[in-house]
Scaffold this motif. Structure first.
Motif, PDB file in Angstrom:
ATOM      1  N   PRO A 140       0.820  -1.224   0.000  1.00  0.00           N
ATOM      2  CA  PRO A 140       0.000   0.000   0.000  1.00  0.00           C
ATOM      3  C   PRO A 140       0.847   1.264   0.000  1.00  0.00           C
ATOM      4  CG  PRO A 140       0.014  -1.004   2.159  1.00  0.00           C
ATOM      5  CD  PRO A 140       0.721  -1.958   1.249  1.00  0.00           C
ATOM      6  N   GLN A 141       0.235   2.307  -0.464  1.00  0.00           N
ATOM      7  CA  GLN A 141       0.914   3.603  -0.490  1.00  0.00           C
ATOM      8  C   GLN A 141       1.018   4.140   0.931  1.00  0.00           C
ATOM      9  OE1 GLN A 141       1.769   5.900  -3.119  1.00  0.00           O
ATOM     10  NE2 GLN A 141       1.713   4.245  -4.615  1.00  0.00           N
ATOM     11  N   LEU A 142       2.210   4.607   1.292  1.00  0.00           N
ATOM     12  CA  LEU A 142       2.416   5.187   2.609  1.00  0.00           C
ATOM     13  C   LEU A 142       2.752   6.664   2.455  1.00  0.00           C
ATOM     14  CD1 LEU A 142       4.553   2.462   4.410  1.00  0.00           C
ATOM     15  CD2 LEU A 142       2.125   2.907   4.677  1.00  0.00           C
ATOM     16  N   SER A 143       2.354   7.425   3.431  1.00  0.00           N
ATOM     17  CA  SER A 143       2.699   8.842   3.412  1.00  0.00           C
ATOM     18  C   SER A 143       4.192   8.998   3.699  1.00  0.00           C
ATOM     19  CB  SER A 143       1.878   9.592   4.452  1.00  0.00           C
ATOM     20  OG  SER A 143       2.276   9.218   5.744  1.00  0.00           O
ATOM     21  N   PRO A 144       4.792  10.085   3.280  1.00  0.00           N
ATOM     22  CA  PRO A 144       6.224  10.288   3.541  1.00  0.00           C
ATOM     23  C   PRO A 144       6.573  10.259   5.025  1.00  0.00           C
ATOM     24  CG  PRO A 144       5.464  11.844   1.905  1.00  0.00           C
ATOM     25  CD  PRO A 144       4.252  11.130   2.412  1.00  0.00           C
ATOM     26  N   LEU A 145       5.664  10.728   5.869  1.00  0.00           N
ATOM     27  CA  LEU A 145       5.920  10.688   7.306  1.00  0.00           C
ATOM     28  C   LEU A 145       5.989   9.247   7.816  1.00  0.00           C
ATOM     29  CD1 LEU A 145       6.304  12.486   9.777  1.00  0.00           C
ATOM     30  CD2 LEU A 145       3.835  12.374  10.134  1.00  0.00           C
ATOM     31  N   ASN A 146       5.156   8.392   7.275  1.00  0.00           N
ATOM     32  CA  ASN A 146       5.210   6.981   7.670  1.00  0.00           C
ATOM     33  C   ASN A 146       6.498   6.313   7.195  1.00  0.00           C
ATOM     34  OD1 ASN A 146       2.817   6.982   9.047  1.00  0.00           O
ATOM     35  ND2 ASN A 146       1.587   6.265   7.320  1.00  0.00           N
ATOM     36  N   TRP A 147       6.986   6.678   6.029  1.00  0.00           N
ATOM     37  CA  TRP A 147       8.259   6.127   5.567  1.00  0.00           C
ATOM     38  C   TRP A 147       9.400   6.552   6.488  1.00  0.00           C
ATOM     39  CZ3 TRP A 147       8.622   2.141   2.706  1.00  0.00           C
ATOM     40  CH2 TRP A 147       7.704   1.895   1.690  1.00  0.00           C
ATOM     41  N   ILE A 148       9.340   7.801   6.954  1.00  0.00           N
ATOM     42  CA  ILE A 148      10.380   8.275   7.884  1.00  0.00           C
ATOM     43  C   ILE A 148      10.295   7.493   9.190  1.00  0.00           C
ATOM     44  CG2 ILE A 148      11.107  10.267   9.252  1.00  0.00           C
ATOM     45  CD1 ILE A 148      10.216  12.018   6.877  1.00  0.00           C
ATOM     46  N   PHE A 149       9.067   7.255   9.683  1.00  0.00           N
ATOM     47  CA  PHE A 149       8.903   6.477  10.898  1.00  0.00           C
ATOM     48  C   PHE A 149       9.403   5.045  10.727  1.00  0.00           C
ATOM     49  CE2 PHE A 149       5.233   9.361  12.368  1.00  0.00           C
ATOM     50  CZ  PHE A 149       6.121  10.162  13.086  1.00  0.00           C
ATOM     51  N   LEU A 150       9.121   4.436   9.583  1.00  0.00           N
ATOM     52  CA  LEU A 150       9.617   3.089   9.323  1.00  0.00           C
ATOM     53  C   LEU A 150      11.144   3.065   9.261  1.00  0.00           C
ATOM     54  CD1 LEU A 150       7.159   1.650   6.658  1.00  0.00           C
ATOM     55  CD2 LEU A 150       7.569   0.806   8.968  1.00  0.00           C
TER      56      LEU A 150
END
Length: 52
Positions: free
Chosen positions: A2-12
């Motif tokens: 699924p598509q993730l927001s850029p903030l979620n990618w930073i958290f990951l």
């Protein structure tokens, strides 16, 4: 995937490196404790008069 927001990618990204850091600290800490206990047993063996 699924598509993730850029903030979620930073958290990951941060979560991944925090896990890597935590595991390396745990491995370092267990090796440090193991080598300290090993050196303490060697000291007690050197103090023994009898060569058993």
């Amino acid at each position: 995937m699924p598509q993730l927001s850029p903030l979620n990618w930073i958290f990951l990204f941060l979560l991944f490196w925090a896990a890597v850091l935590l595991m390396s600290v745990i491995i370092w800490w267990t090796n440090k404790i193991y080598y300290q206990s090993e050196s303490l047993t060697e000291v007690t063996l050197k103090q023994n008069k009898w060569n058993w």
